[in-house]
Design a protein around this motif. Structure first.
Motif, short mmCIF file in Angstrom:
data_model
loop_
_atom_site.label_atom_id
_atom_site.label_comp_id
_atom_site.label_asym_id
_atom_site.label_seq_id
_atom_site.Cartn_x
_atom_site.Cartn_y
_atom_site.Cartn_z
N ASP A 87 0.81 -1.22 0.00
CA ASP A 87 0.00 0.00 0.00
C ASP A 87 0.84 1.27 0.00
O ASP A 87 0.43 2.28 -0.58
CB ASP A 87 -0.95 0.00 1.20
CG ASP A 87 -2.04 -1.05 1.07
OD1 ASP A 87 -2.17 -1.65 -0.02
OD2 ASP A 87 -2.77 -1.28 2.06
N GLU A 88 2.02 1.25 0.63
CA GLU A 88 2.83 2.46 0.60
C GLU A 88 3.36 2.71 -0.81
O GLU A 88 3.48 3.86 -1.25
CB GLU A 88 3.96 2.41 1.62
CG GLU A 88 5.02 1.37 1.40
CD GLU A 88 5.88 1.17 2.64
OE1 GLU A 88 7.06 1.55 2.59
OE2 GLU A 88 5.37 0.64 3.65
N GLY A 89 3.68 1.64 -1.54
CA GLY A 89 4.11 1.80 -2.93
C GLY A 89 3.01 2.39 -3.78
O GLY A 89 3.25 3.31 -4.59
N GLU A 90 1.79 1.90 -3.61
CA GLU A 90 0.69 2.38 -4.42
C GLU A 90 0.26 3.80 -4.02
O GLU A 90 -0.16 4.59 -4.87
CB GLU A 90 -0.46 1.38 -4.35
CG GLU A 90 -0.07 0.05 -5.01
CD GLU A 90 -1.13 -1.02 -4.97
OE1 GLU A 90 -2.25 -0.75 -4.46
OE2 GLU A 90 -0.87 -2.14 -5.44
N LEU A 91 0.38 4.12 -2.73
CA LEU A 91 0.09 5.49 -2.31
C LEU A 91 1.12 6.45 -2.89
O LEU A 91 0.77 7.56 -3.35
CB LEU A 91 0.09 5.59 -0.78
CG LEU A 91 -0.07 7.01 -0.21
CD1 LEU A 91 -1.40 7.62 -0.65
CD2 LEU A 91 0.04 6.99 1.31
N TYR A 92 2.39 6.05 -2.89
CA TYR A 92 3.43 6.92 -3.47
C TYR A 92 3.15 7.15 -4.95
O TYR A 92 3.28 8.29 -5.44
CB TYR A 92 4.79 6.27 -3.28
CG TYR A 92 5.96 7.14 -3.69
CD1 TYR A 92 6.28 8.28 -2.96
CD2 TYR A 92 6.75 6.81 -4.78
CE1 TYR A 92 7.35 9.09 -3.33
CE2 TYR A 92 7.84 7.61 -5.15
CZ TYR A 92 8.13 8.74 -4.42
OH TYR A 92 9.20 9.53 -4.79
N ALA A 93 2.75 6.10 -5.65
CA ALA A 93 2.42 6.25 -7.07
C ALA A 93 1.26 7.22 -7.25
O ALA A 93 1.28 8.07 -8.16
CB ALA A 93 2.07 4.89 -7.67
N ALA A 94 0.25 7.12 -6.39
CA ALA A 94 -0.90 8.03 -6.48
C ALA A 94 -0.47 9.47 -6.23
O ALA A 94 -0.93 10.40 -6.90
CB ALA A 94 -1.97 7.61 -5.49
N ARG A 95 0.43 9.66 -5.27
CA ARG A 95 0.90 11.01 -4.97
C ARG A 95 1.75 11.57 -6.12
O ARG A 95 1.68 12.77 -6.42
CB ARG A 95 1.71 11.02 -3.66
CG ARG A 95 0.83 10.81 -2.42
CD ARG A 95 1.57 11.20 -1.16
NE ARG A 95 2.02 12.58 -1.24
CZ ARG A 95 3.27 12.99 -0.98
NH1 ARG A 95 4.18 12.11 -0.59
NH2 ARG A 95 3.60 14.26 -1.08
N LEU A 96 2.54 10.71 -6.75
CA LEU A 96 3.28 11.15 -7.93
C LEU A 96 2.33 11.60 -9.03
O LEU A 96 2.52 12.66 -9.65
CB LEU A 96 4.17 10.02 -8.45
CG LEU A 96 5.43 9.69 -7.65
CD1 LEU A 96 6.06 8.39 -8.16
CD2 LEU A 96 6.46 10.82 -7.74
N ALA A 97 1.29 10.80 -9.25
CA ALA A 97 0.32 11.16 -10.29
C ALA A 97 -0.36 12.49 -9.97
O ALA A 97 -0.55 13.33 -10.85
CB ALA A 97 -0.70 10.05 -10.44
N GLU A 98 -0.71 12.70 -8.70
CA GLU A 98 -1.35 13.95 -8.29
C GLU A 98 -0.42 15.14 -8.51
O GLU A 98 -0.87 16.26 -8.75
CB GLU A 98 -1.74 13.88 -6.82
CG GLU A 98 -2.89 12.93 -6.53
CD GLU A 98 -3.09 12.70 -5.05
OE1 GLU A 98 -2.32 13.30 -4.24
OE2 GLU A 98 -3.99 11.92 -4.68
N ALA A 99 0.89 14.88 -8.46
CA ALA A 99 1.88 15.94 -8.67
C ALA A 99 2.20 16.16 -10.14
O ALA A 99 3.07 16.96 -10.47
CB ALA A 99 3.16 15.60 -7.90
#
Length: 311
Positions: free
Chosen positions: A251-263
């Protein structure tokens, strides 16, 4: 999906972890003992050991060519395990699949070397690759980074360091089941409880295995230690984030990916069903998981950069 049956079978044959404090030397020796002889490894055009400003590196040339894109590979191992030997097969597979010249970094490890020694080594290898591009026959374009687990932590940290210093040569990053948050509060991510036991890497083992790194001065609140804590992710290079269904770190990997996308970062997320943490290192010989190298190659090809050959 349940854990892949072959992975489950192998895990069932493993002995229980030893009681008492972890012994880095013994654990490293156990890993090294599993490395196959060179004659049994995937053949490539050339494999050469050298140094990058004092850091051991292994350079993998997939085929004969005039120029190459480059891929710097950072191995995993909770910051104290792993080596050029234990992850040699991963680097070879990456070179074969991508057609890039792969440079694997033999960075300093905890506990013998305190933070940020290993991270500095990894960043130094990336800078060295650019400075020595002519010797590496670099085409001046693609300079990607890839890493697994703690190696993916270093990839995320190095790309952030490069961005902050205005070093804009990194063109893509590939994170295999990344360890991005070294605050191991079990309520932080659902996967820490969902995948806590029975899948190889266990949640209860995260703190003791990473203790060598944290006790060397790495602060979990520091974004260079826990890259998911970085406030501003804008401007980072495109990312492929590969996670495993049965991984506490999923989940931390997928959250990081989501935050990258948001950025605004171009991100591709790929969760492997039936997989546990470490599948690229330990189980990529299984057809269900071997496609990770093809997927990596396709991602890097889609983000191929062009430039003038280094001189």
């Amino acid at each position: 999906m349940t854990l892949h049956p072959e992975v489950a079978r192998v895990l069932a044959t493993l002995p229980a972890p030893p009681s008492g404090p972890l012994d880095p030397a013994a654990l490293r020796a156990g890993e090294e003992a599993q490395v196959p002889p060179v004659a049994e490894r995937l053949p490539l055009h050339a494999v050469e050991d050298t140094t990058a400003d004092g850091v051991p590196v292994r350079v993998y040339t997939p085929v004969a060519a005039d120029t190459y894109g480059l891929l710097v590979y950072l191995h995993g191992g909770a910051f104290f395990l792993g080596s050029l030997e234990t992850h040699d097969h991963v680097a070879r597979s990456l070179a074969q699949a991508t057609g890039l010249k792969v440079i694997a970094a033999g960075y300093r490890r905890a506990p013998e070397s305190a933070f940020p020694a290993g991270l500095q080594d990894c960043y130094g290898v990336v800078r060295w690759a650019v400075a020595h591009g002519a010797e590496l026959d670099w085409d001046g374009g693609t300079l990607a980074l890839a890493g697994d687990s703690s190696g993916a932590n270093f990839v995320a940290a190095v790309t952030a360091m490069a961005h902050d210093e205005g070093f804009d040569r990194v063109t893509a990053q590939v994170l295999y089941y990344p360890s991005l948050d070294l605050d191991f509060d079990v309520d932080r991510y659902p996967s820490l409880r969902e995948n806590a036991e029975g899948y190889g890497l266990e949640t209860a083992g995260l703190a003791p295995f990473n203790a060598f790194y944290l006790d060397s001065g790495a602060d979990p609140a520091d974004p260079l230690v826990s890259p998911i804590k970085r406030a501003d992710l804008t401007g980072l290079p495109p990312a492929l984030v590969v996670t495993a269904e049965h991984d506490p770190l999923r989940d931390e990997g997928e959250l990081y990916a989501a935050r990258l996308a948001e950025a605004g970062v171009d991100v591709q997320v790929s969760r492997y069903p039936g997989a546990g943490h470490g599948f690229v290192q330990h189980f990529s010989w299984l057809p269900d998981f071997a496609r990770v190298f093809t997927e990596t190659a396709e991602f890097l090809a889609a983000h191929e950069a062009t430039g003038e050959p280094a001189r």
